[in-house]
Design a protein around this motif. Structure first.
Motif, PDB file in Angstrom:
ATOM      1  N   PRO A 136       0.814  -1.232   0.000  1.00 31.97           N
ATOM      2  CA  PRO A 136       0.000   0.000   0.000  1.00 31.97           C
ATOM      3  C   PRO A 136       0.838   1.267   0.000  1.00 31.97           C
ATOM      4  O   PRO A 136       0.521   2.228  -0.709  1.00 31.97           O
ATOM      5  CB  PRO A 136      -0.831  -0.132   1.292  1.00 31.97           C
ATOM      6  N   LEU A 137       1.928   1.298   0.786  1.00 30.46           N
ATOM      7  CA  LEU A 137       2.759   2.503   0.813  1.00 30.46           C
ATOM      8  C   LEU A 137       3.475   2.695  -0.518  1.00 30.46           C
ATOM      9  O   LEU A 137       3.527   3.804  -1.060  1.00 30.46           O
ATOM     10  CB  LEU A 137       3.768   2.419   1.959  1.00 30.46           C
ATOM     11  N   LEU A 138       4.015   1.605  -1.085  1.00 30.97           N
ATOM     12  CA  LEU A 138       4.718   1.718  -2.367  1.00 30.97           C
ATOM     13  C   LEU A 138       3.756   2.077  -3.491  1.00 30.97           C
ATOM     14  O   LEU A 138       4.134   2.751  -4.454  1.00 30.97           O
ATOM     15  CB  LEU A 138       5.444   0.409  -2.676  1.00 30.97           C
ATOM     16  N   GLN A 139       2.499   1.632  -3.376  1.00 26.25           N
ATOM     17  CA  GLN A 139       1.512   2.004  -4.391  1.00 26.25           C
ATOM     18  C   GLN A 139       1.249   3.507  -4.364  1.00 26.25           C
ATOM     19  O   GLN A 139       1.040   4.125  -5.416  1.00 26.25           O
ATOM     20  CB  GLN A 139       0.215   1.231  -4.157  1.00 26.25           C
ATOM     21  N   GLU A 140       1.260   4.115  -3.175  1.00 29.69           N
ATOM     22  CA  GLU A 140       1.113   5.564  -3.091  1.00 29.69           C
ATOM     23  C   GLU A 140       2.317   6.272  -3.702  1.00 29.69           C
ATOM     24  O   GLU A 140       2.169   7.322  -4.341  1.00 29.69           O
ATOM     25  CB  GLU A 140       0.949   5.984  -1.623  1.00 29.69           C
ATOM     26  N   VAL A 141       3.502   5.699  -3.515  1.00 19.97           N
ATOM     27  CA  VAL A 141       4.698   6.290  -4.113  1.00 19.97           C
ATOM     28  C   VAL A 141       4.616   6.254  -5.630  1.00 19.97           C
ATOM     29  O   VAL A 141       5.022   7.201  -6.313  1.00 19.97           O
ATOM     30  CB  VAL A 141       5.961   5.558  -3.612  1.00 19.97           C
ATOM     31  N   LEU A 142       4.076   5.168  -6.179  1.00 15.87           N
ATOM     32  CA  LEU A 142       3.975   5.042  -7.641  1.00 15.87           C
ATOM     33  C   LEU A 142       3.085   6.114  -8.247  1.00 15.87           C
ATOM     34  O   LEU A 142       3.266   6.494  -9.409  1.00 15.87           O
ATOM     35  CB  LEU A 142       3.434   3.657  -8.012  1.00 15.87           C
ATOM     36  N   LYS A 143       2.135   6.630  -7.472  1.00 13.47           N
ATOM     37  CA  LYS A 143       1.219   7.638  -7.995  1.00 13.47           C
ATOM     38  C   LYS A 143       1.845   9.039  -8.019  1.00 13.47           C
ATOM     39  O   LYS A 143       1.345   9.914  -8.724  1.00 13.47           O
ATOM     40  CB  LYS A 143      -0.065   7.677  -7.156  1.00 13.47           C
ATOM     41  N   ALA A 144       2.901   9.240  -7.248  1.00 15.10           N
ATOM     42  CA  ALA A 144       3.529  10.563  -7.176  1.00 15.10           C
ATOM     43  C   ALA A 144       4.270  10.861  -8.479  1.00 15.10           C
ATOM     44  O   ALA A 144       4.637   9.968  -9.240  1.00 15.10           O
ATOM     45  CB  ALA A 144       4.475  10.633  -5.991  1.00 15.10           C
ATOM     46  N   LEU A 192      10.987  -1.287  -6.694  1.00 17.35           N
ATOM     47  CA  LEU A 192      11.127  -0.411  -5.532  1.00 17.35           C
ATOM     48  C   LEU A 192      11.596  -1.189  -4.306  1.00 17.35           C
ATOM     49  O   LEU A 192      12.454  -0.718  -3.544  1.00 17.35           O
ATOM     50  CB  LEU A 192       9.790   0.274  -5.234  1.00 17.35           C
ATOM     51  N   ARG A 193      11.042  -2.367  -4.102  1.00 20.89           N
ATOM     52  CA  ARG A 193      11.429  -3.161  -2.938  1.00 20.89           C
ATOM     53  C   ARG A 193      12.904  -3.536  -2.977  1.00 20.89           C
ATOM     54  O   ARG A 193      13.562  -3.623  -1.926  1.00 20.89           O
ATOM     55  CB  ARG A 193      10.564  -4.416  -2.855  1.00 20.89           C
ATOM     56  N   ILE A 248      17.102   6.586  11.949  1.00 17.29           N
ATOM     57  CA  ILE A 248      16.574   5.830  10.819  1.00 17.29           C
ATOM     58  C   ILE A 248      17.297   6.277   9.556  1.00 17.29           C
ATOM     59  O   ILE A 248      17.343   7.472   9.252  1.00 17.29           O
ATOM     60  CB  ILE A 248      15.060   6.051  10.672  1.00 17.29           C
ATOM     61  N   SER A 249      17.853   5.330   8.821  1.00 11.13           N
ATOM     62  CA  SER A 249      18.572   5.615   7.586  1.00 11.13           C
ATOM     63  C   SER A 249      17.795   5.008   6.424  1.00 11.13           C
ATOM     64  O   SER A 249      17.574   3.797   6.384  1.00 11.13           O
ATOM     65  CB  SER A 249      19.993   5.047   7.637  1.00 11.13           C
ATOM     66  N   LEU A 250      17.375   5.858   5.486  1.00 14.53           N
ATOM     67  CA  LEU A 250      16.603   5.435   4.313  1.00 14.53           C
ATOM     68  C   LEU A 250      17.449   5.651   3.065  1.00 14.53           C
ATOM     69  O   LEU A 250      17.904   6.771   2.810  1.00 14.53           O
ATOM     70  CB  LEU A 250      15.303   6.225   4.221  1.00 14.53           C
ATOM     71  N   THR A 251      17.667   4.592   2.290  1.00 20.18           N
ATOM     72  CA  THR A 251      18.533   4.652   1.118  1.00 20.18           C
ATOM     73  C   THR A 251      17.800   4.108  -0.099  1.00 20.18           C
ATOM     74  O   THR A 251      17.154   3.062  -0.018  1.00 20.18           O
ATOM     75  CB  THR A 251      19.822   3.847   1.337  1.00 20.18           C
ATOM     76  N   THR A 252      17.908   4.822  -1.203  1.00 20.67           N
ATOM     77  CA  THR A 252      17.353   4.382  -2.484  1.00 20.67           C
ATOM     78  C   THR A 252      18.474   4.357  -3.510  1.00 20.67           C
ATOM     79  O   THR A 252      19.218   5.330  -3.652  1.00 20.67           O
ATOM     80  CB  THR A 252      16.240   5.325  -2.968  1.00 20.67           C
ATOM     81  N   LYS A 253      18.601   3.224  -4.221  1.00 25.04           N
ATOM     82  CA  LYS A 253      19.654   3.068  -5.218  1.00 25.04           C
ATOM     83  C   LYS A 253      19.007   2.827  -6.576  1.00 25.04           C
ATOM     84  O   LYS A 253      18.276   1.853  -6.774  1.00 25.04           O
ATOM     85  CB  LYS A 253      20.568   1.907  -4.853  1.00 25.04           C
ATOM     86  N   LEU A 254      19.264   3.738  -7.525  1.00 20.66           N
ATOM     87  CA  LEU A 254      18.734   3.651  -8.880  1.00 20.66           C
ATOM     88  C   LEU A 254      19.810   4.083  -9.869  1.00 20.66           C
ATOM     89  O   LEU A 254      20.870   4.589  -9.480  1.00 20.66           O
ATOM     90  CB  LEU A 254      17.485   4.534  -9.037  1.00 20.66           C
TER      91      LEU A 254
END
Length: 366
Positions: free
Chosen positions: A112-120, A189-190, A204-210
């Protein structure tokens, strides 16, 4: 007696290694070893060039540690720190401790949270326009220096199930209905988003790699926003429901008080010159109803104000220690390390070949 002597001789046998012979053997096969090292190093360099550049964006948050719950000297804060380590100290706890920080990684990975991210929407530097995260993740990402082909299809997502052929009554209203495109994007995303918690400090450390640094920074910021919103909504849900309930009751009690006061005033206007006991009793009854309505209204009004204070108190605070930034240097792949690793693999296999080529296995195995 001879058996004992043989055992003693076997114990006294010394294993000697002739390093000179090993050096001469390696020297005689030096060209083969060098060729294998160069060949594998070249393969490693080619493989590293087929891997696209990856950029990481990191954000650090510090959640509020609750200190309101029982115990002297800030026992609630101790419970919150224990909750980071997954330890429950028991005792009464406030509603603000409904979600432990060690559950945040599960929240970030939830559909559900990732689905909200996809809409942004994020800005695409490739197309020079705004597009949804879903569209960005669904298209081919930035390619490697050596492109051997398009992105492979996710076999786990491919399905022959046709939801349009399933009756609507057979599907629960609570079910998530994701198409193949959304499932593939959520899977990406996962694998790209990682949330870690320092159990000592609670950071809390949040990291995104793309493969796109701008998209990585934007998605990190989006997930940070949705995570804080999710936790805030969850921890204040009960207080907001109570506030909504009291707001309705306050409106009803105000209308009841106004109606009772209007009825009393109208009755007094119509019976100004009457001195009958029946009229006086009727006026007392109406005055009693006004007093009751007023007391109810003031009581609910006080509870309503307390509920607003409670909602503010239960709202968690997230301090952003480091906001997400656009990476200016790639995080991977480490092409030099990959090349060196392949080279050592080539040397290893060449040494194994030389070993079996030169050693007499019959003598070695006895």
């Amino acid at each position: 007696m001879s058996t004992i002597e043989n055992n003693q001789l076997e114990d006294n046998v010394e294993i000697s290694i002739n390093f000179g012979e090993i050096f001469r053997t390696l020297k005689s096969y030096r060209i083969l070893i060098a060729m294998c090292a160069v060949l594998f190093a070249a393969l490693g360099a080619i493989y590293s060039l087929t891997q696209p550049n990856e950029y990481s964006s990191n954000a650090k948050l510090l959640p509020e540690l609750d200190s309101k719950s029982g115990g002297a000297g800030g026992m609630g804060g101790l419970k919150s720190l224990a909750g980071l380590a997954g330890v429950d100290l028991g005792g009464s706890s406030s509603g603000a401790e409904a979600i432990r920080p060690d559950l945040y990684p599960n929240i970030v990975q939830s559909a559900p949270l990732l689905q909200e991210v996809l809409k942004a929407k994020i800005y695409s530097t490739k197309h020079k326009k705004w597009q949804t995260v879903l569209d960005f993740l669904s298209e081919k990402q930035d390619s490697a220096p050596i492109d051997l082909g398009g992105d492979p299809k996710d076999e786990d997502v491919v399905s022959d199930v046709k939801l349009d052929k399933v009756p609507s009554a057979a599907l629960s209203a609570d079910l998530m209905k994701l198409n193949k495109k959304e499932q593939a994007a959520i899977k990406k995303l996962r694998s790209s988003v990682v949330l870690e918690i320092d159990k000592k400090s609670g950071v809390i450390s949040l990291t995104t790699k793309l493969t796109n640094p701008v998209a990585a920074a934007n998605i990190t910021s989006l997930i940070q926003h949705y995570l804080t919103k999710y936790v805030t909504d969850y921890r204040t849900q009960k207080a907001r429901q109570e506030l909504s309930f009291l707001e309705k009751r306050l409106s009803e009690s105000r209308a009841r008080y106004d109606q009772a006061l209007f009825t009393l005033s109208a009755y007094r206007d119509q019976n100004m010159n009457l001195f009958l006991n029946v009229a006086k009793d009727r006026e007392k009854k109406l005055q009693y109803e006004v007093d009751m309505a007023y007391n109810l209204y003031t009581t609910i009004s006080g509870q309503y104000e307390e509920s607003k204070v409670k909602l503010h108190r239960e709202t968690p605070v997230f301090k952003v220690l480091e906001p997400a930034q656009v990476a200016i240097q790639k995080d991977g792949p480490k092409r030099s390390l990959i090349t060196i690793g392949f080279m050592f693999v080539g040397i290893f296999f060449s040494l194994i070949y030389v070993f079996f080529k030169t050693v007499n296995l019959k003598e070695l195995l006895g």
